[in-house]
Scaffold this active site. Structure first.
Site, PDB file in Angstrom:
ATOM      1  N   ASP A 485       0.809  -1.219   0.000  1.00 35.78           N
ATOM      2  CA  ASP A 485       0.000   0.000   0.000  1.00 35.78           C
ATOM      3  C   ASP A 485       0.841   1.268   0.000  1.00 35.78           C
ATOM      4  O   ASP A 485       0.336   2.349  -0.240  1.00 35.78           O
ATOM      5  CB  ASP A 485      -0.861   0.040   1.276  1.00 35.78           C
ATOM      6  CG  ASP A 485      -2.175  -0.687   1.086  1.00 35.78           C
ATOM      7  OD1 ASP A 485      -2.611  -0.831  -0.061  1.00 35.78           O
ATOM      8  OD2 ASP A 485      -2.758  -1.105   2.103  1.00 35.78           O
TER       9      ASP A 485
HETATM   10  C1  GLC Z   1      -1.549  -3.923   5.397  1.00 35.03           C
HETATM   11  C2  GLC Z   1      -2.791  -4.013   4.551  1.00 35.03           C
HETATM   12  C3  GLC Z   1      -2.590  -4.835   3.327  1.00 35.03           C
HETATM   13  C4  GLC Z   1      -1.338  -4.451   2.614  1.00 35.03           C
HETATM   14  C5  GLC Z   1      -0.148  -4.459   3.535  1.00 35.03           C
HETATM   15  C6  GLC Z   1       1.109  -3.964   2.865  1.00 35.03           C
HETATM   16  O1  GLC Z   1      -1.340  -5.115   6.078  1.00 35.03           O
HETATM   17  O2  GLC Z   1      -3.863  -4.525   5.279  1.00 35.03           O
HETATM   18  O3  GLC Z   1      -3.694  -4.699   2.477  1.00 35.03           O
HETATM   19  O4  GLC Z   1      -1.161  -5.350   1.564  1.00 35.03           O
HETATM   20  O5  GLC Z   1      -0.405  -3.619   4.631  1.00 35.03           O
HETATM   21  O6  GLC Z   1       1.063  -2.602   2.606  1.00 35.03           O
HETATM   22  C1  GLC Z   2      -0.697   2.396   5.650  1.00 38.00           C
HETATM   23  C2  GLC Z   2       0.052   1.225   6.227  1.00 38.00           C
HETATM   24  C3  GLC Z   2      -0.235  -0.029   5.478  1.00 38.00           C
HETATM   25  C4  GLC Z   2      -1.732  -0.202   5.384  1.00 38.00           C
HETATM   26  C5  GLC Z   2      -2.409   1.049   4.850  1.00 38.00           C
HETATM   27  C6  GLC Z   2      -3.903   0.900   4.882  1.00 38.00           C
HETATM   28  O1  GLC Z   2      -0.294   2.645   4.349  1.00 38.00           O
HETATM   29  O2  GLC Z   2       1.447   1.434   6.242  1.00 38.00           O
HETATM   30  O3  GLC Z   2       0.347  -1.124   6.115  1.00 38.00           O
HETATM   31  O4  GLC Z   2      -2.000  -1.241   4.533  1.00 38.00           O
HETATM   32  O5  GLC Z   2      -2.052   2.160   5.607  1.00 38.00           O
HETATM   33  O6  GLC Z   2      -4.558   1.987   4.348  1.00 38.00           O
END
Ligand code: GLC
Ligand code: GLC
Length: 811
Positions: A485
């Site tokens: 993300d």
């Molecule tokens: C969080 C989110 C997931 C994402 C991950 C890596 O665990 O829930 O959707 O893939 O972060 O950013």
């Molecule tokens: C932030 C976090 C990631 C998560 C995301 C959800 O980017 O670092 O882990 O998946 O928020 O919106």
């Protein structure tokens, strides 16, 4: 250092001090009514949706941690104490909390009085039942006063902590049975047909329903006035903050025990049967609920039912090996966490406030991978719910609200890995069940039934989305982000407060993801297999041609010499390459491309995993990237916003450790695959609970990486795709029992010294008793099924055969 121990026979983790490094929680509830409960009785309750239908109030972001819960106070002379230690925090003479599967117990004592609290959510009722037993161990009579306390949330948890100008005037309650039953009916007069109750199965000596009356306006739950005074005030709340508190005076002879049953419930009435009389709620269903749990026998039978339910579920995949910790994780805790992630997605934990993210499209599709064997029917429904939030072009809402099942437009779409995860989840369901009928179900797009198409058409949209959204190197476009993300290559956020993900255009025509390429190769092939099963060989052939193109782009433009490139940014510069100043190697494409089979024949896979071992490995797991970003890179986004070593910037993101472990099994490296498995595995790191801090029975999303000040410290426990992926890894790749469309395949990949093991697997209505003799890391040399030797790895599935005895020899 440990703060408890595993009791495997009881299927429990036993916590022996309330002062754990962080609150260690459990989840109660299996379907629609849920509670979070910590080892000090903190937590809260909701029905279906932690944001929209929250029953009790919790104070996130408060001091101390874990503020508010369902508390019992015991007043014994001048001493006031709680069985869970919080909130009064009187030093206890003994304390034990046992977190079991769907229930928790607290056994504590003070001044020769023992309290035992059992709390759980029954299988079929929308309530939480607490059985409280007080025992007098003194040699004289004990005159005690027992108080209960819950604080109501005014239903919408988001509004509840913001909209005080309204909310402080809306609270309403009713009280019956002399105070034994308290009804919380805020907003029932208008757009709601539900209320909550808190009742006890005995006559009470007092009650309160106004928080200020019970606590005193300037006190917290750690020092209620009513408890200090030894009596409730009989307050009836009108606005402000309604609560439910009972007071029971009890005198116990030496050795005597008494038990009280408290029921916290959610009741929904039909629109046309809301009222008993003008302004008085219809209580019939509430009375029936309280009646059901009014005796100890009924409560014990209900707990037994819950325990049996879990025993049955856990018998679907059961291993016996000489590795106690593997058995413990596989047979109990990993599967339990898979159920919780299936139920919660990323909505409600001690790190997810329940008002932010609801169900995640990619998250829930991945959660299915570790859950589908447990209750395939629920997985089937979930797949359809998720697919219903897809758009006609194959893209999808990134999140949806569990209560409404509607996509969340604040975040919208544009996460270009999302569509492919739908193929992953559906394929896993069909490999588990053989139920092809799901592919023919009519499923809406964006919840609009007038444009419904079959689920198979949805998968085709998913597949085509990637096939038609490619960049200059023939690799898939990344959009707002892919699985990571925080890799926001089209965003360029320069001002605080902008969301890294949704600020700026959702898609640029240039930035590409090698990770999505790996997914496309893996799930494109699974899509092709589904097309074949439906008899559409032309579609399967077309899919494989598209997959081949992306495969070739990955081994050329996606290859950096010693590992896979991570991405190309919006200027077509490499991300995750030797050319980069920071962030030269990322874990995701190494794990996923290799597990998809990319570069195995060409020798690239071997090199990529070697590079992972050299550059990313630590004693606590494999880091997500190196070197960590030390400054903000506008062209990369959120990933470079975290201090080095945390989260996506060089943390050990546990979710993708199993990808690397699976990749190692693809290459036959059992020793290494298991070493990676062990590094993040809760049971193996229980001993360092003081470093790790989060619960030693479940996975956390992240463990701080080598660059961080608190290297090895866990964060964001419970709700993480790590649960599903590690279960897939250990059960299907390391222990090697993998469901294919034709039947179970047996192909373990274990460390040299793992030893022989056996597995019971229930699959498509039959039981497989599998015993494995181990002479090497990988390679089944002999497979005997019901006395007959079979070619290859797959046990041919035969309709009608209910028992399979399987003997496999590795090496
Ligand atoms: C969080 C989110 C997931 C994402 C991950 C890596 O665990 O829930 O959707 O893939 O972060 O950013
Ligand atoms: C932030 C976090 C990631 C998560 C995301 C959800 O980017 O670092 O882990 O998946 O928020 O919106």
């Amino acid at each position: 250092m440990k703060y408890g121990y595993f009791d495997d026979n009881a299927l429990e983790y036993v916590i022996t001090t309330p002062k754990t490094p962080l609150p260690w929680i459990n989840y109660l509830g299996n379907r629609e009514f849920f509670s979070l409960i910590s080892n000090t009785c903190g937590g809260y309750t909701f029905y279906k949706d932690a944001k929209l239908l929250r029953l009790t109030r919790y104070r996130y972001n408060n001091v101390p941690y874990d503020n508010n819960g369902k508390y019992f106070y015991i007043k014994d002379g001048e001493t006031v104490w709680n069985p869970g230690w919080q909130p009064v925090k009187t030093a206890l003479d003994s304390y034990e909390c046992r977190h079991g599967l769907g229930y928790s117990t607290f056994t504590s004592s003070k001044n020769d009085v023992e309290a035992k609290v059992l709390t759980f959510v029954p299988m079929a009722d929308n309530c939480e039942v607490s059985k409280v037993t007080l025992t007098n161990k003194k040699s004289s009579d004990a005159s005690l006063t027992l108080f209960s306390y819950v604080e109501w949330c005014l239903w919408n948890a988001d509004d509840d902590m913001k909209n005080f100008q309204r909310n402080l005037s809306t609270g309403e309650v009713e009280v019956t049975d002399g105070g034994s039953v308290i009804y919380h009916k805020t907003e029932y007069r208008e757009r709601r047909n539900h209320y909550a109750i808190y009742g006890v199965n005995t006559a009470v000596d007092g009650f309160d329903t106004s928080r200020d009356a019970f606590l005193g306006a300037y006190n917290g739950p750690d020092s209620p006035d009513a408890v200090a005074d030894g009596k409730c005030t009989g307050s009836v709340a009108s606005g402000w903050s309604p609560i439910a508190a009972h007071q029971i005076n009890v005198t116990l002879k030496p050795g005597e025990s008494r038990t009280f049953i408290f029921t916290l419930g959610y009741i929904e009435n039909p629109e046309d049967d809301k009222w008993e009389s003008y302004g008085v709620v219809n209580k019939k269903p509430a009375v029936a609920m309280l009646d059901k749990f009014k005796t100890e026998e009924a409560v014990d039978a209900s707990l037994e039912e819950l325990k049996n339910y879990w025993k049955e579920l856990l018998s679907i995949y059961h291993v016996s090996s000489s590795n106690e910790k593997v058995d413990r994780m596989v047979n109990i805790w990993n599967q339990y966490q898979c159920m919780v992630t299936f139920n919660m997605s990323r909505s409600a934990s001690y790190y997810e406030s329940g008002i932010g993210r609801g169900m995640g499209f990619r998250d829930s599709c991945q959660d299915l991978l570790g859950f589908v064997h447990l209750i395939p029917d629920r997985a089937r429904q979930r797949i359809i719910d998720i697919a219903s939030t897809q758009f006609q072009d194959g893209s999808a809402y990134h999140q949806y609200q569990p209560l409404t099942k509607k996509g969340n437009s604040d975040i919208g779409s544009g996460f270009n890995d999302d569509p492919l995860w739908l193929i992953a989840g559906t394929s896993a369901y069909i490999r588990e069940t053989g139920d092809l009928s799901i592919l023919k179900e009519m499923v809406p797009f964006d919840n609009d039934m007038s444009v419904a198409k079959t689920l198979m058409d949805h998968l085709k949209c998913s597949f085509n989305f990637t096939a038609t959204h490619k960049g200059p190197h023939g690799l898939p476009l990344i959009g707002r982000a892919d699985w990571n993300d925080c890799l926001n290559l089209n965003c360029f956020s320069e001002h605080p407060g902008e969301s890294f993900q949704t600020f700026g255009p959702s898609e640029g025509p240039v930035a590409e993801s090698v990770f999505i390429a790996g997914m496309f190769v893996k799930y494109g092939e699974e899509y092709a297999q589904l097309a074949e099963l439906l008899g559409d060989d032309a579609e399967a052939a077309r899919a494989r041609e598209e997959v081949k193109k992306v495969y070739d782009a990955t081994t050329t433009a996606g290859w950096d010499g010693d590992w896979f490139v991570r991405a190309y940014d919006a200027n077509s510069n490499k991300v995750g390459s030797k050319e980069c100043e920071e962030g030269q190697i990322f874990i995701e494409p190494q794990g996923f491309c290799v597990l998809a089979g990319i570069g195995v024949e060409e020798g690239l896979a071997e090199k990529a995993l070697k590079s992972v071992e050299e550059k990313l490995d630590t004693k606590y797991g494999v880091m997500i990237l190196q070197p960590a970003y030390t400054k903000y890179h506008l062209e990369l986004g959120e990933v470079s916003s975290y201090p080095p070593g945390y989260k996506e910037n060089g943390g050990i993101f546990c979710h993708n450790n199993p990808w690397v472990s699976i990749a190692e099994t693809v290459l036959g490296h059992g020793n290494r695959a298991f070493e990676i498995y062990k590094k993040t595995c809760p049971a193996y790191i229980e001993e360092i609970s003081d470093v790790h801090c989060t619960e030693p029975y479940v996975y956390s999303q992240m463990v701080a990486g080598r660059d961080a000040k608190f290297f090895g410290q866990g964060k964001n426990s419970w709700l993480t795709g790590t649960a599903a992926w590690t279960f897939v890894n250990i059960s299907q790749y390391i222990l090697g029992v993998y469901p294919t469309h034709k039947g179970l395949s047996i192909n373990p990949c274990v460390p040299e010294d793992f030893g022989d093991f056996s597995i019971t697997r229930k699959y498509r209505g039959a039981t497989y008793n599998i015993s494995v003799k181990q002479n090497a890391q990988k390679g089944v040399s002999k497979l005997i099924v019901n006395g007959k030797e079979v070619e290859g790895n797959v046990i041919p599935y035969e309709e009608g055969v209910k028992e399979y005895t399987v003997e496999a020899v590795i090496g």
